[in-house]
Design a protein around this motif. Sequence first.
Motif, PDB file in Angstrom:
ATOM      1  N   UNK A  78      16.216   7.426   1.802  1.00  9.14           N
ATOM      2  CA  UNK A  78      16.257   5.989   2.108  1.00  9.14           C
ATOM      3  C   UNK A  78      15.919   5.157   0.873  1.00  9.14           C
ATOM      4  N   UNK A  79      15.096   5.711  -0.005  1.00 13.77           N
ATOM      5  CA  UNK A  79      14.702   4.974  -1.207  1.00 13.77           C
ATOM      6  C   UNK A  79      15.869   4.830  -2.177  1.00 13.77           C
ATOM      7  N   UNK A  80      16.712   5.859  -2.269  1.00 11.68           N
ATOM      8  CA  UNK A  80      17.889   5.752  -3.121  1.00 11.68           C
ATOM      9  C   UNK A  80      18.833   4.675  -2.621  1.00 11.68           C
ATOM     10  N   UNK A  81      18.897   4.537  -1.309  1.00 12.33           N
ATOM     11  CA  UNK A  81      19.770   3.519  -0.696  1.00 12.33           C
ATOM     12  C   UNK A  81      19.210   2.119  -0.932  1.00 12.33           C
ATOM     13  N   UNK A  82      17.915   1.935  -0.694  1.00 12.29           N
ATOM     14  CA  UNK A  82      17.320   0.623  -0.920  1.00 12.29           C
ATOM     15  C   UNK A  82      17.400   0.248  -2.397  1.00 12.29           C
ATOM     16  N   UNK A  83      17.210   1.208  -3.280  1.00 16.58           N
ATOM     17  CA  UNK A  83      17.310   0.933  -4.716  1.00 16.58           C
ATOM     18  C   UNK A  83      18.708   0.423  -5.066  1.00 16.58           C
ATOM     19  N   UNK A  84      19.727   0.996  -4.448  1.00 16.52           N
ATOM     20  CA  UNK A  84      21.099   0.544  -4.689  1.00 16.52           C
ATOM     21  C   UNK A  84      21.254  -0.923  -4.289  1.00 16.52           C
ATOM     22  N   UNK A  85      20.679  -1.294  -3.150  1.00 14.88           N
ATOM     23  CA  UNK A  85      20.741  -2.692  -2.706  1.00 14.88           C
ATOM     24  C   UNK A  85      19.996  -3.612  -3.675  1.00 14.88           C
ATOM     25  N   UNK A 135       0.785  -1.227   0.000  1.00 14.94           N
ATOM     26  CA  UNK A 135       0.000   0.000   0.000  1.00 14.94           C
ATOM     27  C   UNK A 135       0.819   1.280   0.000  1.00 14.94           C
ATOM     28  N   UNK A 136       2.132   1.156  -0.187  1.00 11.94           N
ATOM     29  CA  UNK A 136       3.003   2.339  -0.184  1.00 11.94           C
ATOM     30  C   UNK A 136       3.742   2.466  -1.510  1.00 11.94           C
ATOM     31  N   UNK A 137       3.956   3.709  -1.925  1.00 13.51           N
ATOM     32  CA  UNK A 137       4.793   3.942  -3.102  1.00 13.51           C
ATOM     33  C   UNK A 137       6.266   3.865  -2.738  1.00 13.51           C
ATOM     34  N   UNK A 138       6.601   4.385  -1.560  1.00 11.73           N
ATOM     35  CA  UNK A 138       7.988   4.448  -1.107  1.00 11.73           C
ATOM     36  C   UNK A 138       8.075   4.007   0.356  1.00 11.73           C
ATOM     37  N   UNK A 139       9.290   3.896   0.886  1.00  7.72           N
ATOM     38  CA  UNK A 139       9.467   3.401   2.250  1.00  7.72           C
ATOM     39  C   UNK A 139       8.723   4.231   3.282  1.00  7.72           C
ATOM     40  N   UNK A 140       8.678   5.549   3.062  1.00  9.80           N
ATOM     41  CA  UNK A 140       8.027   6.442   4.025  1.00  9.80           C
ATOM     42  C   UNK A 140       6.580   6.760   3.658  1.00  9.80           C
ATOM     43  N   UNK A 141       6.088   6.117   2.613  1.00 13.80           N
ATOM     44  CA  UNK A 141       4.699   6.367   2.195  1.00 13.80           C
ATOM     45  C   UNK A 141       4.634   6.850   0.760  1.00 13.80           C
TER      46      UNK A 141
END
Length: 204
Positions: free
Chosen positions: A154-161, A142-148
């Motif tokens: 944080x999304x740039x970091x998770x995308x790198x992983x 139900x979320x577009x990104x980690x924070x909603x």
Amino acid sequence: MKLYYTPGACSLSPHIALLEAGLPYDLVKVDLRTKKLENGDDFLKVNPKGQVPVLALDSGELVTEGPVIVQMIADKAAAKNLAPARDSAERYKLLEWLNFITTELHKSFGPMFSPALADEAKAFFKDRVMGKFKYVESQLAGRDYLMGSQFTVADGYLFTMLSWADGMKFDLSGMPNLLAYKARVAARPKVQEALTKEGLMKAA
């Protein structure tokens, strides 16, 4: 500012953050194997840790450690909403995500890059990372990104992983939220620009 980076390394996260923030910067490429810059200078004189990313500020100060660098970038461009306001409950949630990514994902990926590590050991770390990805999958419902609905550093970091997971042929087919999320982040113009500048994606 100068960002010391290695193509495709964890320095991709602050590179994305800089572009999303719209801040001026120069890129300085680092060969992590030889610890040399493109001009032959010794990278260890820049960062004795021998790791990227390093952000050199206009003041001459050097900042290391990705989760710290991306927050600094976000705070320098507060109007872009790449991080919630300092001291807010949401800011601590962002810190929670950044710490989770750096300790549970990033550090577990590290051994899998080692040519000296046995396949059995790599399989252990791969299973561990997959378990952490399953947690993220559940949180993205139900979320577009980690924070909603708002893209953050944080999304740039998770995308790198997730890019690393791609390179290591992780099977994420059972995680539809995570796959949709990865595609959503990858489609962002500034993310595509970062990948192109690092030679990880052909210019459109």
